[in-house]
Design a protein around this motif. Sequence first.
Motif, mmCIF file in Angstrom:
data_model
loop_
_atom_site.group_PDB
_atom_site.id
_atom_site.type_symbol
_atom_site.label_atom_id
_atom_site.label_comp_id
_atom_site.label_asym_id
_atom_site.label_seq_id
_atom_site.Cartn_x
_atom_site.Cartn_y
_atom_site.Cartn_z
ATOM 1 N N GLY A 42 0.794 -1.221 0.000
ATOM 2 C CA GLY A 42 0.000 0.000 0.000
ATOM 3 C C GLY A 42 0.825 1.270 0.000
ATOM 4 N N PRO A 43 0.154 2.391 0.207
ATOM 5 C CA PRO A 43 0.834 3.697 0.122
ATOM 6 C C PRO A 43 1.768 3.989 1.302
ATOM 7 C CG PRO A 43 -1.427 4.015 0.803
ATOM 8 C CD PRO A 43 -1.277 2.556 0.463
ATOM 9 N N ALA A 44 1.628 3.248 2.385
ATOM 10 C CA ALA A 44 2.463 3.521 3.559
ATOM 11 C C ALA A 44 3.938 3.318 3.256
ATOM 12 C CB ALA A 44 2.037 2.629 4.727
ATOM 13 N N LEU A 45 4.245 2.297 2.477
ATOM 14 C CA LEU A 45 5.643 2.039 2.143
ATOM 15 C C LEU A 45 6.220 3.150 1.275
ATOM 16 C CD1 LEU A 45 7.978 0.058 2.486
ATOM 17 C CD2 LEU A 45 7.262 -0.993 0.339
ATOM 18 N N ILE A 46 5.431 3.654 0.349
ATOM 19 C CA ILE A 46 5.895 4.756 -0.509
ATOM 20 C C ILE A 46 6.153 5.995 0.332
ATOM 21 C CG2 ILE A 46 5.251 6.282 -2.421
ATOM 22 C CD1 ILE A 46 3.613 3.872 -3.506
ATOM 23 N N ILE A 47 5.233 6.311 1.228
ATOM 24 C CA ILE A 47 5.410 7.462 2.121
ATOM 25 C C ILE A 47 6.652 7.261 2.983
ATOM 26 C CG2 ILE A 47 4.404 8.729 4.055
ATOM 27 C CD1 ILE A 47 1.638 7.996 2.869
ATOM 28 N N PHE A 48 6.839 6.057 3.473
ATOM 29 C CA PHE A 48 7.986 5.736 4.313
ATOM 30 C C PHE A 48 9.304 5.928 3.561
ATOM 31 C CE2 PHE A 48 10.925 2.253 5.577
ATOM 32 C CZ PHE A 48 11.315 2.770 6.796
ATOM 33 N N VAL A 49 9.396 5.407 2.352
ATOM 34 C CA VAL A 49 10.629 5.499 1.573
ATOM 35 C C VAL A 49 10.933 6.947 1.193
ATOM 36 C CG1 VAL A 49 11.695 4.839 -0.622
ATOM 37 C CG2 VAL A 49 10.516 3.135 0.744
ATOM 38 N N VAL A 50 9.925 7.687 0.780
ATOM 39 C CA VAL A 50 10.133 9.100 0.439
ATOM 40 C C VAL A 50 10.544 9.886 1.683
ATOM 41 C CG1 VAL A 50 8.967 11.211 -0.338
ATOM 42 C CG2 VAL A 50 8.612 9.067 -1.560
ATOM 43 N N GLY A 51 9.914 9.615 2.803
ATOM 44 C CA GLY A 51 10.277 10.290 4.050
ATOM 45 C C GLY A 51 11.704 10.003 4.469
ATOM 46 N N LEU A 52 12.128 8.751 4.332
ATOM 47 C CA LEU A 52 13.512 8.408 4.655
ATOM 48 C C LEU A 52 14.496 9.114 3.726
ATOM 49 C CD1 LEU A 52 13.573 4.609 5.505
ATOM 50 C CD2 LEU A 52 14.035 6.524 7.004
ATOM 51 N N ALA A 53 14.151 9.180 2.448
ATOM 52 C CA ALA A 53 15.032 9.862 1.494
ATOM 53 C C ALA A 53 15.181 11.328 1.851
ATOM 54 C CB ALA A 53 14.494 9.700 0.077
ATOM 55 N N VAL A 54 14.077 11.988 2.163
ATOM 56 C CA VAL A 54 14.127 13.402 2.543
ATOM 57 C C VAL A 54 14.933 13.579 3.819
ATOM 58 C CG1 VAL A 54 12.713 15.333 3.371
ATOM 59 C CG2 VAL A 54 12.000 14.033 1.372
ATOM 60 N N TYR A 55 14.708 12.711 4.787
ATOM 61 C CA TYR A 55 15.423 12.802 6.062
ATOM 62 C C TYR A 55 16.923 12.659 5.874
ATOM 63 C CZ TYR A 55 17.045 11.591 10.724
ATOM 64 O OH TYR A 55 17.731 11.543 11.901
ATOM 65 N N TYR A 56 17.346 11.619 5.157
ATOM 66 C CA TYR A 56 18.777 11.375 5.030
ATOM 67 C C TYR A 56 19.478 12.377 4.116
ATOM 68 C CZ TYR A 56 18.644 7.280 7.925
ATOM 69 O OH TYR A 56 18.508 6.447 9.003
ATOM 70 N N VAL A 57 18.807 12.858 3.092
ATOM 71 C CA VAL A 57 19.415 13.897 2.248
ATOM 72 C C VAL A 57 19.600 15.179 3.052
ATOM 73 C CG1 VAL A 57 18.975 15.420 0.278
ATOM 74 C CG2 VAL A 57 18.671 12.951 0.041
ATOM 75 N N SER A 58 18.571 15.571 3.813
ATOM 76 C CA SER A 58 18.713 16.781 4.629
ATOM 77 C C SER A 58 19.755 16.583 5.721
ATOM 78 C CB SER A 58 17.371 17.189 5.233
ATOM 79 O OG SER A 58 16.904 16.198 6.112
ATOM 80 N N TYR A 59 19.856 15.379 6.276
ATOM 81 C CA TYR A 59 20.855 15.084 7.298
ATOM 82 C C TYR A 59 22.268 15.210 6.731
ATOM 83 C CZ TYR A 59 23.486 12.400 10.752
ATOM 84 O OH TYR A 59 24.409 11.994 11.673
ATOM 85 N N ILE A 60 22.481 14.657 5.559
ATOM 86 C CA ILE A 60 23.802 14.737 4.918
ATOM 87 C C ILE A 60 24.155 16.180 4.591
ATOM 88 C CG2 ILE A 60 25.063 14.149 2.809
ATOM 89 C CD1 ILE A 60 23.565 11.424 2.938
ATOM 90 N N LEU A 61 23.207 16.929 4.044
ATOM 91 C CA LEU A 61 23.472 18.326 3.717
ATOM 92 C C LEU A 61 23.758 19.145 4.971
ATOM 93 C CD1 LEU A 61 20.821 18.965 0.940
ATOM 94 C CD2 LEU A 61 23.286 18.639 0.668
ATOM 95 N N TYR A 62 23.025 18.896 6.038
ATOM 96 C CA TYR A 62 23.236 19.608 7.301
ATOM 97 C C TYR A 62 24.615 19.297 7.871
ATOM 98 C CZ TYR A 62 22.641 20.965 12.152
ATOM 99 O OH TYR A 62 22.824 21.518 13.387
#
Length: 82
Positions: A42-62
Motif C-alpha cells: 500500500g501507500p504507507a511504504l511509498i510514504i515511508f521510503v520518500v520520508g527516509l530519502a528526505v530525512y537522510y538527504v537533509s541530514y547529509i546536507l546539514y
Amino acid sequence: MWVKSEEKRKLALLSARNQMLFYMYVLVFWSIYDWIVEGYVGPALIIFVVGLAVYYVSYILYRRKNRHEAYDYQKERQRSGN
C-alpha cells in the motif's frame, strides 16, 4: 545568550529525530499490516521510503554544512591568534 540558542537548537534537532522515528515505526507497521491482511504494502511504504530519502538527504546536507562552518571557524581562530 549563545548557550540558550545552542540548547534550543539541540532540542529542536532531538525532537525532529524523535518525530521521524515515530513516523518511521508507524509506517513500517502499517505496511506490514497491509501486506499481511491485504496482500500488498500500500501507500504507507511509498510514504515511508520518500520520508527516509528526505530525512537522510537533509541530514547529509546539514552535516556537510556544519563541517564547513566548523572548519571556517577554526581557520578564523588560528588567524586571530587564539
